[in-house]
Scaffold this active site. Structure first.
Site, PDB file in Angstrom:
ATOM      1  N   SER A 196       0.846  -1.182   0.000  1.00  0.00           N
ATOM      2  CA  SER A 196       0.000   0.000   0.000  1.00  0.00           C
ATOM      3  C   SER A 196       0.888   1.240   0.000  1.00  0.00           C
ATOM      4  O   SER A 196       1.742   1.385  -0.864  1.00  0.00           O
ATOM      5  CB  SER A 196      -0.960  -0.030   1.190  1.00  0.00           C
ATOM      6  OG  SER A 196      -1.969   0.929   1.065  1.00  0.00           O
ATOM      7  N   ASP A 413      -8.371  -6.135  -4.929  1.00  0.00           N
ATOM      8  CA  ASP A 413      -8.064  -4.968  -4.106  1.00  0.00           C
ATOM      9  C   ASP A 413      -9.064  -3.866  -4.434  1.00  0.00           C
ATOM     10  O   ASP A 413      -9.175  -3.436  -5.581  1.00  0.00           O
ATOM     11  CB  ASP A 413      -6.643  -4.505  -4.409  1.00  0.00           C
ATOM     12  CG  ASP A 413      -6.123  -3.459  -3.444  1.00  0.00           C
ATOM     13  OD1 ASP A 413      -6.940  -2.814  -2.762  1.00  0.00           O
ATOM     14  OD2 ASP A 413      -4.891  -3.288  -3.380  1.00  0.00           O
ATOM     15  N   HIS A 450      -6.862  -6.068  -0.232  1.00  0.00           N
ATOM     16  CA  HIS A 450      -5.790  -5.096  -0.092  1.00  0.00           C
ATOM     17  C   HIS A 450      -4.673  -5.610   0.798  1.00  0.00           C
ATOM     18  O   HIS A 450      -4.782  -5.606   2.025  1.00  0.00           O
ATOM     19  CB  HIS A 450      -6.337  -3.782   0.461  1.00  0.00           C
ATOM     20  CG  HIS A 450      -5.356  -2.660   0.429  1.00  0.00           C
ATOM     21  ND1 HIS A 450      -4.639  -2.327  -0.702  1.00  0.00           N
ATOM     22  CD2 HIS A 450      -4.937  -1.795   1.396  1.00  0.00           C
ATOM     23  CE1 HIS A 450      -3.851  -1.308  -0.441  1.00  0.00           C
ATOM     24  NE2 HIS A 450      -4.005  -0.972   0.814  1.00  0.00           N
TER      25      HIS A 450
END
Length: 532
Positions: A196, A413, A450
Site C-alpha cells: 500500500s 483490491d 488489499h
C-alpha cells in the site's frame, strides 16, 4: 493504505544524509558491548533514545492504548529520533535479533496510509526478526490520530517531505550504522518490503536512493499518489454524489453473485475466485430492474451507473480514462467494496478529503463535495507531486547496481486499483527493456484484497523469494500462496487451518489446473500463458 493487513537505513557507517539529500563522511559508530550500550548513541541525524532487550514471547507495544503482540524471537529494541532539520522529527525503531541468530541482513519495512505510528512496520519487523533479519521502521515523521488522519500536514512542508521520501532514507542510514556497531560480521544485504503506502515507499527508495537497499518488495503500491487520491474523490462522488446511486450491502451481494456466476468457471475451476478478471467482461447492466420490479433483487438505473463507474475507473473531464477500475468477484466480501468504496464511512472519501484538505488546499474546511477534477488535480500535482508521487518508471540506477524488484497486487483490491501496478510494470519494461527480464517480477494474486485476505490464497513469502533471487538464485517464475481460515493469524505465525494453495505466476502467466488431482493443491497447477 490505512487498512493494510486490515485490520496495514546513516548509509553504511561512514555516510550520513543531509537535508538536501546529499551525503557526507561521518565517523563510525563505536562498537557496542551489548544492547543497553547502544542507548544514547549520537548520530549525524539524531540519537538513540533507548535500547532494551526483549525476550521471546514478551508483549511488544508500538502504539499507546493499542494491544501489542508477543515477540516471535528475542531482540534488542532500539528506539531513536531522527531529524533532517527544523520541522522534522522522525521516530524510528530498529529491532536487532540476538547476535547468534542474525542472518547478516537488514529488512526495511513500509508503513500504511498517512503513517503516524509504527503499528504496520512492527508487523513486518516482527516476522523479519523471527527469520533473523535486523528490521527497521518509522512513523514517517509525524504523529496522527490514525493513519487516515492528515491534520499533521497542515502548513508543515518538512513533515510532508519526511512522509513523502525522507523518513525511510534516514532510517536506512541509521539502521546500517547501528547494525555495524552491534554485530561483528559486515552487513551482507539490505531489503525493503512494504504494501500500500509501504509499496510506494519501497519504490520511492528504489527511485530516489538506489543504494539504500539491494532489493525491494512493493505490494499494491500507492505510487501515483496525487492521481490516485484524486481518483478516490471521483470514486466517492460516483457512489455518494446522488443518494440514489448508493450501493448497500444487499446490492453488493447481487453484484458478486452475478459476476462470479458469469466468470468464476472461466479458468475451469469453481472456487469462488475469478482467476483473471481481464477475461470477465462483467456488466452490472444485467441486474438493472425491469419496469415494475419491486423485488429488491435488481439495481436501479442510478445504481447500475455507479457500479459501472467503479468497475471502469475514474474518468477525466474529457471522458477519457483517468485511473483504473476495480475487478469483479469480491464485491460483497467484508473489507473490500464496503470498506473502501461504498460503506457509510468509505475510506476513499476519507483519504481524498484529508489529502486535499490538509496537503493541497491547506483549508481544514474543504469538503469533497466541492471537488472539481479539472481544477483540483493540476493543483495537487503541482503542489504535492514532487514529494509524494513515486511512479517514475526509470529504475536504471537501481537495476544497474544489481537491484531486484518484486511487485505484487491482489486482483480484488478495492483500495488501490490493481491495473495501476500492471501499468507501472509495463512502463518499467519499456523504460529499460534490457534490465527488466533479470531484475523485475510482477505477481498478480487472484482473490486477494488489499495486501492480505480475500477469498483467494493470499499468504506467501515474498521476502524469502526475493532473498533467494538476490543471493544468486534464478529469477522467480512462481510463488506458492495459501488460503487459511484466518489469514491474519497465518501471516503472523499463529495457528490457522490451511484451506487451499495455488501458485502465483510471474506476469503475464496465470495458474492453470492440470486436470487431475485436487484443485485445492498448488502442486496440481502449472503457470501458463493467459488464454485470449
Amino acid at each position: 493504505m490505512s487498512n493494510y493487513l486490515h485490520l496495514g537505513t546513516v548509509a553504511a557507517i561512514a555516510l550520513a544524509v543531509t537535508t538536501n539529500q546529499s551525503e557526507k563522511a561521518a565517523p563510525a559508530v563505536q562498537k557496542a558491548a551489548g544492547c543497553e550500550a547502544l542507548a544514547g548513541t549520537s548520530l549525524p541525524n539524531g540519537k538513540v533514545d533507548a535500547a532494551v532487550p526483549v525476550a521471546k514471547g514478551a508483549t511488544v507495544d508500538t502504539e499507546k492504548g493499542k494491544p501489542g503482540l508477543p515477540a516471535a524471537a528475542g531482540f534488542c529494541r532500539v528506539q531513536a529520533t531522527l531529524s533532517a532539520g527544523s520541522g522534522s522529527s522522525i521516530k524510528v525503531e530498529l529491532w536487532l535479533p540476538d547476535r547468534a541468530a542474525w542472518n547478516g541482513k537488514l529488512l526495511g519495512t513500509g508503513n500504511g496510509g498517512f503513517g503516524a505510528n509504527l503499528t504496520i512496520p512492527a508487523l513486518l519487523m516482527r516476522g523479519g526478526v523471527e527469520k533473523g533479519y535486523a528490521a527497521v521502521g518509522s512513523d514517517m515523521g509525524h504523529f496522527g490520530e490514525s493513519d487516515v488522519d492528515a491534520k499533521w500536514a497542515l502548513n508543515a512542508p518538512e513533515k510532508i517531505k519526511d512522509f513523502g521520501w525522507r523518513a525511510n532514507h534516514l532510517a536506512a542510514g541509521f539502521a546500517k550504522a547501528i547494525v555495524a556497531a552491534y554485530y561483528t560480521p559486515p552487513l551482507e544485504a539490505a531489503y525493503f518490503h512494504g504494501c500500500s503506502d509501504g509499496g510506494r515507499e519501497a519504490l520511492m527508495e528504489a527511485q530516489r536512493f538506489p543504494e539504500d537497499y539491494d532489493a525491494v518488495v512493493a505490494g499494491a503500491p500507492a505510487i501515483p499518489w496525487t492521481r490516485m487520491t484524486t481518483a478516490f474523490a471521483a470514486d466517492h462522488l460516483a457512489v455518494f454524489g446522488d443518494r440514489a446511486s448508493a450501493l448497500p450491502a444487499d446490492k453488493l451481494k447481487l453484484l458478486q453473485t452475478a459476476s462470479l456466476g458469469q466468470c468464476d468457471k472461466i479458468d475451469g475451476v469453481a472456487d469462488g475466485v475469478i482467476d483473471d478478471p481481464r477475461r470477465c467482461g462483467f456488466d452490472p447492466g444485467v441486474l438493472q430492474c425491469k419496469p415494475g420490479d419491486t423485488s429488491g433483487q435488481c439495481l436501479s438505473t442510478a445504481q447500475v451507473k455507479s457500479a459501472r463507474a467503479l468497475y471502469r475507473g475514474a474518468q477525466g473531464p474529457d471522458g477519457k480514462p483517468f485511473f483504473h477500475g476495480y475487478a469483479p468477484g469480491a464485491e460483497a466480501v467484508s473489507g473490500t467494496w464496503d470498506l473502501w468504496l461504498t460503506g457509510a464511512n468509505a475510506q476513499h472519501g476519507r483519504f481524498a478529503t484529508e489529502f486535499y484538505r490538509y496537503m493541497v488546499h491547506s483549508d481544514p474546511n474543504w469538503q469533497v463535495s466541492s471537488f472539481d477534477i479539472t481544477r483540483d488535480y493540476p493543483l495537487a500535482k503541482q503542489r504535492m507531486g514532487g514529494d509524494l508521487d513515486a511512479d517514475n518508471a526509470d529504475l536504471g540506477p537501481f537495476l544497474r547496481r544489481g537491484g531486484k524488484l518484486i511487485l505484487y497486487h491482489g486482483w480484488n483490491d478495492a483500495a488501490i486499483a490493481p491495473g495501476n501496478t500492471i501499468d507501472y510494470y509495463q512502463r518499467v519494461r519499456s523504460a529499460q527493456p534490457g534490465l527488466v527480464a533479470g531484475s523485475v517480477r510482477l505477481f498478480m494474486v487472484p482473490g486477494m484484497s488489499h495486501c492480505l485476505a480475500g477469498p483467494g490464497p493470499n499468504v506467501f513469502d515474498a521476502v524469502g523469494t526475493l532473498d533467494k533471487w538476490r543471493l544468486g538464485g534464478p529469477a522467480p517464475e512462481q510463488m506458492v500462496a495459501t488460503k487459511y481460515d484466518n489469514d491474519l493469524f497465518a501471516y503472523l505465525g499463529f495457528p490457522a487451518t490451511r484451506i487451499r494453495s495455488r501458485p502465483l505466476c510471474a506476469w503475464p502467466k496465470v495458474a492453470r489446473w492440470n486436470g487431475g488431482g485436487s484443485t485445492d493443491d498448488a502442486a496440481n497447477f502449472s503457470c501458463a500463458a493467459p488464454e485470449k
